[in-house]
Each structure stands twice: as structure tokens, then as C-alpha cells.
Enzyme design. Sequence first.
Site, PDB file in Angstrom:
ATOM      1  N   ASP A  29       0.856  -1.197   0.000  1.00 28.68           N
ATOM      2  CA  ASP A  29       0.000   0.000   0.000  1.00 28.68           C
ATOM      3  C   ASP A  29       0.887   1.240   0.000  1.00 28.68           C
ATOM      4  OD1 ASP A  29      -3.214   0.515   1.020  1.00 28.68           O
ATOM      5  OD2 ASP A  29      -1.804   2.195   1.092  1.00 28.68           O
ATOM      6  N   GLU A  91     -12.617   3.330  -0.931  1.00 33.61           N
ATOM      7  CA  GLU A  91     -12.118   4.447  -1.742  1.00 33.61           C
ATOM      8  C   GLU A  91     -11.879   4.000  -3.189  1.00 33.61           C
ATOM      9  OE1 GLU A  91      -7.971   6.776  -2.279  1.00 33.61           O
ATOM     10  OE2 GLU A  91      -8.383   6.037  -0.258  1.00 33.61           O
ATOM     11  N   HIS A  96     -10.291  -5.202  -3.185  1.00 33.01           N
ATOM     12  CA  HIS A  96      -8.949  -5.413  -2.628  1.00 33.01           C
ATOM     13  C   HIS A  96      -9.049  -5.812  -1.171  1.00 33.01           C
ATOM     14  CE1 HIS A  96      -9.987  -1.141  -2.288  1.00 33.01           C
ATOM     15  NE2 HIS A  96      -9.330  -1.137  -1.151  1.00 33.01           N
TER      16      HIS A  96
HETATM   17  P1  5GP Z   1      -9.909   1.477   0.464  1.00 36.04           P
HETATM   18  O1  5GP Z   1     -10.378   2.572   1.367  1.00 36.04           O
HETATM   19  O2  5GP Z   1     -10.507   1.603  -0.917  1.00 36.04           O
HETATM   20  O3  5GP Z   1     -10.111   0.129   1.065  1.00 36.04           O
HETATM   21  O4  5GP Z   1      -8.342   1.665   0.379  1.00 36.04           O
HETATM   22  C1  5GP Z   1      -7.627   1.920  -0.786  1.00 36.04           C
HETATM   23  C2  5GP Z   1      -6.170   1.759  -0.465  1.00 36.04           C
HETATM   24  O5  5GP Z   1      -5.432   1.842  -1.665  1.00 36.04           O
HETATM   25  C3  5GP Z   1      -5.599   2.831   0.479  1.00 36.04           C
HETATM   26  O6  5GP Z   1      -5.014   2.191   1.599  1.00 36.04           O
HETATM   27  C4  5GP Z   1      -4.585   3.569  -0.382  1.00 36.04           C
HETATM   28  O7  5GP Z   1      -3.438   3.973   0.343  1.00 36.04           O
HETATM   29  C5  5GP Z   1      -4.243   2.556  -1.442  1.00 36.04           C
HETATM   30  N1  5GP Z   1      -3.870   3.142  -2.714  1.00 36.04           N
HETATM   31  C6  5GP Z   1      -4.554   4.073  -3.422  1.00 36.04           C
HETATM   32  N2  5GP Z   1      -3.921   4.382  -4.569  1.00 36.04           N
HETATM   33  C7  5GP Z   1      -2.807   3.612  -4.602  1.00 36.04           C
HETATM   34  C8  5GP Z   1      -1.743   3.472  -5.562  1.00 36.04           C
HETATM   35  O8  5GP Z   1      -1.698   4.117  -6.598  1.00 36.04           O
HETATM   36  N3  5GP Z   1      -0.756   2.588  -5.251  1.00 36.04           N
HETATM   37  C9  5GP Z   1      -0.777   1.853  -4.109  1.00 36.04           C
HETATM   38  N4  5GP Z   1       0.234   1.006  -3.903  1.00 36.04           N
HETATM   39  N5  5GP Z   1      -1.771   1.946  -3.198  1.00 36.04           N
HETATM   40  C10 5GP Z   1      -2.771   2.821  -3.436  1.00 36.04           C
END
Ligand code: 5GP
Length: 119
Positions: A29, A91, A96
Site C-alpha cells: 500500500d 475508496e 482489494h
Molecule cells: P480502500 O479505502 O478503498 O479500502 O483503500 C484503498 C487503499 O489503496 C488505500 O489504503 C490507499 O493507500 C491505497 N492506494 C490508493 N492508490 C494507490 C496506488 O496508486 N498505489 C498503491 N500502492 N496503493 C494505493
Amino acid sequence: MDCIFCKIIKGDIPSYTIYEDNIVKVFLDINPMSPGHMLIIPKDHYENLDDIDINVLTHINNVAKKMHNLLKDKLNIDGLTIIQNNGDVQEVKHYHMHLKPFYKENKGLNVEEIYQILK
Ligand code: 5GP
Ligand code: ZN
């Protein structure tokens, strides 16, 4: 489709990839909640728990077991929290699974340093 995780799978956006096979990709992440925080994503685009294929979900859980062992072996984690967000708390709208290590003692390692240990 304008999906950031599909772009990561295609290689259009770089990622610190820890594991990959025909069905999933695992990468660190970008904004870790703790050192070694990683995401397991399916290579096919499913939005969330509602529409993901059950066999793909089973495979993701098998890979989670593998990654748990890797984190124990290489980073000596003291615990692991698994999170998978849906709906308003999600988000990125590409399914995931978050694997978030817990440490009794803080590890002051950044994403690059963690990648060098886990790769
Ligand atoms: P959600 O709230 O959707 O479960 O979390 C999305 C996660 O994706 C977050 O922890 C954020 O830091 C991670 N994330 C978002 N964009 C990117 C990216 O471009 N690369 C990586 N490695 N992680 C990402
Ligand atoms: Zn996608």
C-alpha cells in the site's frame, strides 16, 4: 475504464509487487497503516464483495495465508488484521483485501525498505 488498480495490473502505474500469479497481484500500500501493509487484488476487475467470483475469492484467501507466512518469516509480525472495504467506506472501487501487520515494537521502515525485505 478509469481504474487505478487496473492500471497497476497493466503496469501503467508502478507498484512494489510482492507476489503475482494468473489470478491476483499483491503489492505494498502506497500509504501504509503499518510497515508491510499490503493489498491483494484480483487481475479481473470486480468492484466489491457483491460481484467478485467465489473461486477468485477463495484464491485470494489462499494467497492471504501465504502472505501471512511471509510476513511472519521476514518481518516477525506479532499479529495481522485483514480488512476489505465496500460501499461508502471503499475508496478504490476495485476489490482489494488489506493485510495490515501489527508489531509489539514499532518498526521504523519505509515502503522501499519493506519491499527490499519482502521481494
Ligand atoms: P480502500 O479505502 O478503498 O479500502 O483503500 C484503498 C487503499 O489503496 C488505500 O489504503 C490507499 O493507500 C491505497 N492506494 C490508493 N492508490 C494507490 C496506488 O496508486 N498505489 C498503491 N500502492 N496503493 C494505493
Ligand atoms: Zn479495476
